[in-house]
Write a protein that holds these residues in place. Sequence first.
Motif, PDB file in Angstrom:
ATOM      1  N   ARG A   1      23.328  48.869 -83.584  1.00  0.00           N
ATOM      2  CA  ARG A   1      23.818  48.881 -84.964  1.00  0.00           C
ATOM      3  C   ARG A   1      23.455  50.155 -85.709  1.00  0.00           C
ATOM      4  NH1 ARG A   1      27.593  45.509 -86.314  1.00  0.00           N
ATOM      5  NH2 ARG A   1      26.965  45.940 -88.458  1.00  0.00           N
ATOM      6  N   MET A   2      22.649  51.007 -85.117  1.00  0.00           N
ATOM      7  CA  MET A   2      22.175  52.211 -85.778  1.00  0.00           C
ATOM      8  C   MET A   2      22.955  53.435 -85.294  1.00  0.00           C
ATOM      9  SD  MET A   2      19.738  51.150 -87.785  1.00  0.00           S
ATOM     10  CE  MET A   2      20.676  49.636 -87.978  1.00  0.00           C
ATOM     11  N   PRO A   3      23.157  54.431 -86.176  1.00  0.00           N
ATOM     12  CA  PRO A   3      23.765  55.694 -85.731  1.00  0.00           C
ATOM     13  C   PRO A   3      22.900  56.389 -84.688  1.00  0.00           C
ATOM     14  CG  PRO A   3      23.768  55.524 -88.119  1.00  0.00           C
ATOM     15  CD  PRO A   3      22.921  54.396 -87.613  1.00  0.00           C
ATOM     16  N   ALA A   4      23.554  57.159 -83.817  1.00  0.00           N
ATOM     17  CA  ALA A   4      22.818  57.831 -82.740  1.00  0.00           C
ATOM     18  C   ALA A   4      21.846  58.869 -83.286  1.00  0.00           C
ATOM     19  CB  ALA A   4      23.806  58.485 -81.774  1.00  0.00           C
ATOM     20  N   SER A   5      22.185  59.503 -84.399  1.00  0.00           N
ATOM     21  CA  SER A   5      21.317  60.533 -84.991  1.00  0.00           C
ATOM     22  C   SER A   5      21.078  60.206 -86.452  1.00  0.00           C
ATOM     23  CB  SER A   5      21.949  61.922 -84.847  1.00  0.00           C
ATOM     24  OG  SER A   5      23.228  61.937 -85.443  1.00  0.00           O
ATOM     25  N   SER A   6      20.482  59.052 -86.684  1.00  0.00           N
ATOM     26  CA  SER A   6      20.249  58.613 -88.061  1.00  0.00           C
ATOM     27  C   SER A   6      19.083  59.363 -88.675  1.00  0.00           C
ATOM     28  CB  SER A   6      19.965  57.111 -88.085  1.00  0.00           C
ATOM     29  OG  SER A   6      19.647  56.687 -89.381  1.00  0.00           O
ATOM     30  N   GLU A   7      19.271  59.815 -89.893  1.00  0.00           N
ATOM     31  CA  GLU A   7      18.211  60.501 -90.630  1.00  0.00           C
ATOM     32  C   GLU A   7      18.287  60.073 -92.089  1.00  0.00           C
ATOM     33  OE1 GLU A   7      14.974  62.566 -91.453  1.00  0.00           O
ATOM     34  OE2 GLU A   7      15.792  62.328 -89.437  1.00  0.00           O
ATOM     35  N   PRO A   8      17.337  59.289 -92.599  1.00  0.00           N
ATOM     36  CA  PRO A   8      16.112  58.877 -91.906  1.00  0.00           C
ATOM     37  C   PRO A   8      16.343  57.660 -91.012  1.00  0.00           C
ATOM     38  CG  PRO A   8      16.122  58.029 -94.136  1.00  0.00           C
ATOM     39  CD  PRO A   8      17.369  58.857 -94.006  1.00  0.00           C
ATOM     40  N   MET A   9      15.354  57.380 -90.164  1.00  0.00           N
ATOM     41  CA  MET A   9      15.436  56.238 -89.269  1.00  0.00           C
ATOM     42  C   MET A   9      15.231  54.934 -90.047  1.00  0.00           C
ATOM     43  SD  MET A   9      15.975  56.780 -85.979  1.00  0.00           S
ATOM     44  CE  MET A   9      15.108  55.470 -85.121  1.00  0.00           C
ATOM     45  N   SER A  10      15.718  53.866 -89.463  1.00  0.00           N
ATOM     46  CA  SER A  10      15.574  52.551 -90.076  1.00  0.00           C
ATOM     47  C   SER A  10      14.116  52.089 -90.003  1.00  0.00           C
ATOM     48  CB  SER A  10      16.480  51.549 -89.367  1.00  0.00           C
ATOM     49  OG  SER A  10      16.186  50.237 -89.777  1.00  0.00           O
ATOM     50  N   HIS A  11      13.631  51.507 -91.106  1.00  0.00           N
ATOM     51  CA  HIS A  11      12.281  50.942 -91.113  1.00  0.00           C
ATOM     52  C   HIS A  11      12.184  49.762 -90.147  1.00  0.00           C
ATOM     53  CE1 HIS A  11      10.801  53.404 -94.396  1.00  0.00           C
ATOM     54  NE2 HIS A  11      11.877  53.131 -95.086  1.00  0.00           N
ATOM     55  N   LEU A  12      13.299  49.077 -89.930  1.00  0.00           N
ATOM     56  CA  LEU A  12      13.296  47.988 -88.964  1.00  0.00           C
ATOM     57  C   LEU A  12      13.052  48.511 -87.552  1.00  0.00           C
ATOM     58  CD1 LEU A  12      13.715  44.997 -88.333  1.00  0.00           C
ATOM     59  CD2 LEU A  12      16.174  45.435 -88.177  1.00  0.00           C
ATOM     60  N   SER A  13      13.583  49.683 -87.237  1.00  0.00           N
ATOM     61  CA  SER A  13      13.348  50.280 -85.919  1.00  0.00           C
ATOM     62  C   SER A  13      11.882  50.642 -85.746  1.00  0.00           C
ATOM     63  CB  SER A  13      14.229  51.526 -85.739  1.00  0.00           C
ATOM     64  OG  SER A  13      15.592  51.190 -85.785  1.00  0.00           O
ATOM     65  N   TYR A  14      11.278  51.206 -86.798  1.00  0.00           N
ATOM     66  CA  TYR A  14       9.851  51.518 -86.732  1.00  0.00           C
ATOM     67  C   TYR A  14       9.021  50.241 -86.582  1.00  0.00           C
ATOM     68  CZ  TYR A  14      10.714  56.365 -88.162  1.00  0.00           C
ATOM     69  OH  TYR A  14      11.132  57.669 -88.202  1.00  0.00           O
ATOM     70  N   TYR A  15       9.365  49.201 -87.339  1.00  0.00           N
ATOM     71  CA  TYR A  15       8.634  47.939 -87.264  1.00  0.00           C
ATOM     72  C   TYR A  15       8.764  47.333 -85.870  1.00  0.00           C
ATOM     73  CZ  TYR A  15       7.590  42.995 -88.005  1.00  0.00           C
ATOM     74  OH  TYR A  15       7.088  41.726 -87.894  1.00  0.00           O
ATOM     75  N   LEU A  16       9.982  47.353 -85.330  1.00  0.00           N
ATOM     76  CA  LEU A  16      10.201  46.785 -84.005  1.00  0.00           C
ATOM     77  C   LEU A  16       9.468  47.592 -82.930  1.00  0.00           C
ATOM     78  CD1 LEU A  16      11.629  44.604 -82.436  1.00  0.00           C
ATOM     79  CD2 LEU A  16      13.683  46.005 -82.384  1.00  0.00           C
ATOM     80  N   LEU A  17       9.439  48.905 -83.096  1.00  0.00           N
ATOM     81  CA  LEU A  17       8.712  49.747 -82.143  1.00  0.00           C
ATOM     82  C   LEU A  17       7.214  49.459 -82.189  1.00  0.00           C
ATOM     83  CD1 LEU A  17       8.768  52.059 -80.076  1.00  0.00           C
ATOM     84  CD2 LEU A  17       8.556  53.661 -81.996  1.00  0.00           C
ATOM     85  N   SER A  18       6.679  49.272 -83.392  1.00  0.00           N
ATOM     86  CA  SER A  18       5.243  48.971 -83.511  1.00  0.00           C
ATOM     87  C   SER A  18       4.914  47.616 -82.898  1.00  0.00           C
ATOM     88  CB  SER A  18       4.816  49.006 -84.984  1.00  0.00           C
ATOM     89  OG  SER A  18       5.471  47.989 -85.724  1.00  0.00           O
ATOM     90  N   MET A  19       5.806  46.624 -83.088  1.00  0.00           N
ATOM     91  CA  MET A  19       5.575  45.313 -82.480  1.00  0.00           C
ATOM     92  C   MET A  19       5.704  45.374 -80.959  1.00  0.00           C
ATOM     93  SD  MET A  19       4.720  43.215 -84.856  1.00  0.00           S
ATOM     94  CE  MET A  19       3.869  44.627 -85.601  1.00  0.00           C
TER      95      MET A  19
END
Length: 434
Positions: A277-295
């Motif tokens: 659901r996210m663009p390939a070169s999103s700037e800035p990145m989604s906070h949900l992506s950061y949260y999911l990466l941390s989990m």
Amino acid sequence: MFRVPYIIFTVICVQTITANSMEDVKTLLADLMVNYSSEVRPVKDQTKPVSIDVGMALVSINDFNEVTGVISVVIVLFLSWADESLVWDSSSYNNTTSLTFSEKKIWVPNIFLTNPANDFKPVSNKHFKVTVQANGSVYWTPGSILQATCQPDVSKFPFDLQECTISIAPHGYYGTQVSLFTNVPTINLDFYSPNSAWDIISTKAFVTTVGVDIASFTIEMSRRPLNFMVSVVIPIIMLALINPFVFILPFNSGERTSCSITVLLAFTVYMTVVSDRMPASSEPMSHLSYYLLSMLALSVFIVTVNIFQIRTYSKNENEVPVPKWMKNLIMNFYKICRKGKVETKSRDPYETKRIPDKIESIKNHIIRLESIDESDLAENKTHSKDENCNETSFSQPENITWYTVAKYADKLYFTAFLVFTGIASLRYFVVVAT
């Protein structure tokens, strides 16, 4: 210049010709087209620009693709200007005050989308009508399905706001030849059909000049997050909160490793879903992506720690003794816990009310002790001491085993990981809500 309400434009375009006979209309149309050229700007003084009043009505938002950054909309443009070659005396043509005919017959500006996502083509398809008034006022309402580029900002996905701009300009004319202006600073939403995924917050219309006049129409819209909350965000948070509970599973159940790895795989699947659901070169990145990466990283760490915990449970203290510093650490941890329990007990609000009864009980106990032989008292003391040691033997440094160490470590890991997960989840909602 021509302050005509937009809602009247549609009525004008479909209205019947106010004439008493067909011959009057044919005569008027023939007279107007004598020496008329659709290639020449409709001003007698060619050094002056043609001033065009521009407005837009939004019919629907077909789609907004965050990955490709393309918005598809159905719009209707409202354009009006003065054609000095199309002026007549209505009394000479039996009070014929207006004519409606094909746009091919007269000069119309070639309006193009300046930020197209695919084809660069005019908005009109040559099948729309124009309405001309006796004073030379021309009203033109072309419509089209436009696909424009729109740079998405998914940092607060799925609680994000998107701002997309549709820009149009007359092709082939400088600002000194054709000038645009708008009397209404917003987009007309009278004909708008609501979208199931987006709500329109606000709109605005303005004109900028960069060699040519460009009319821009901005749509600010907010996503309806309920679908993503139910299908993505809430399951991710539930998985994150259940992840630390692997440390309270019994060691001999054999389900510790499989449980932690299953949660890790679930996070991997959801990361794929969110990435789609996210663009390939999103700037800035989604906070949900950061949260999911941390989990996901936390889940990997839990799997690793759990493997070492299973190894600790299986160690034999006869072969590998428990280090003294670790025994002291367990003892200190135990004393802190016991101290907390004692302090909690001492805070009984009814304790002071029972003091007289306790004093009386102590007096009776002393009397009973006086009647007991010293040998019996010594025996009771020894027996009481042995029972005391047996009761707290697991807390003594020399009796602490690897099983005890792993048990206390499980409590520590469970508390630490649960607190970290709770703080991370709360921080995500605070960030996306502001």
